[in-house]
Design a protein around this motif. Sequence first.
Motif: not given
Length: 218
Positions: A91-96, A184-188, A193-198
């Motif tokens: 799972t990856g993220g980037s600013r929109f 996981r059901s919400v955030y993939g 917790i250490g893998d969650m983004t800010k």
Amino acid sequence: MDNLMYYDQCREVPESAKKKITGGRINGMTDINPMWRIKKLTEMFGPCGIGWYYESCREWMETHGDEVAAFVKINLYIKVGGEWSRPIQGTGGSRFVEMQRNGPYVSDECYKMATTDAISVACKQLGMGADVYWEKDESKYAGKNQDGGAQGKASPPEDPELESLRGRMESECRRTGISLKTLRSVYGNIGGIGDMTKLQLKDALGKMKNTPDRAVPG
């Protein structure tokens, strides 16, 4: 088959594919050219679509205040001995939308960048770039110093705000009884917790704020 065969093939990153990050909250850390990962996957397994491929499982946006981030969840597959692997998730993220000094900045490449990030997360589970992420791991590519650790500069300290958010999140999970499965059901597919983004942590803490304490058996 040697269990570390692929790990050892892709753990070392050539200097030409590394770039030191200067400035910002991750100043001093190392960025890896995403095309190096594509090349390494192709070297080890074959061309994309024949020896390896990925599929997008989910794309979504999350908002916090005036900022919006895009997230992508993928499954990466590799072919070994003529058989396809089980899915390797990332799972990856980037600013929109990012608030800057002159107002909001909107990125039209947020999903592309989030996908690139997700591929890097999946590849990390194969050991790709391990010598950058884990400088203390002993390998044939790194000598030992006197205390037995691999040579190299220690990684810079974590973002204090991120550390604080993780601590609050752990406390809230204990208080409410909300499990990792629920997160996981919400955030993939997060490992913890250490893998969650800010952004994810702030969103989750906001939602859990009014959640009652879990029932404690008498």
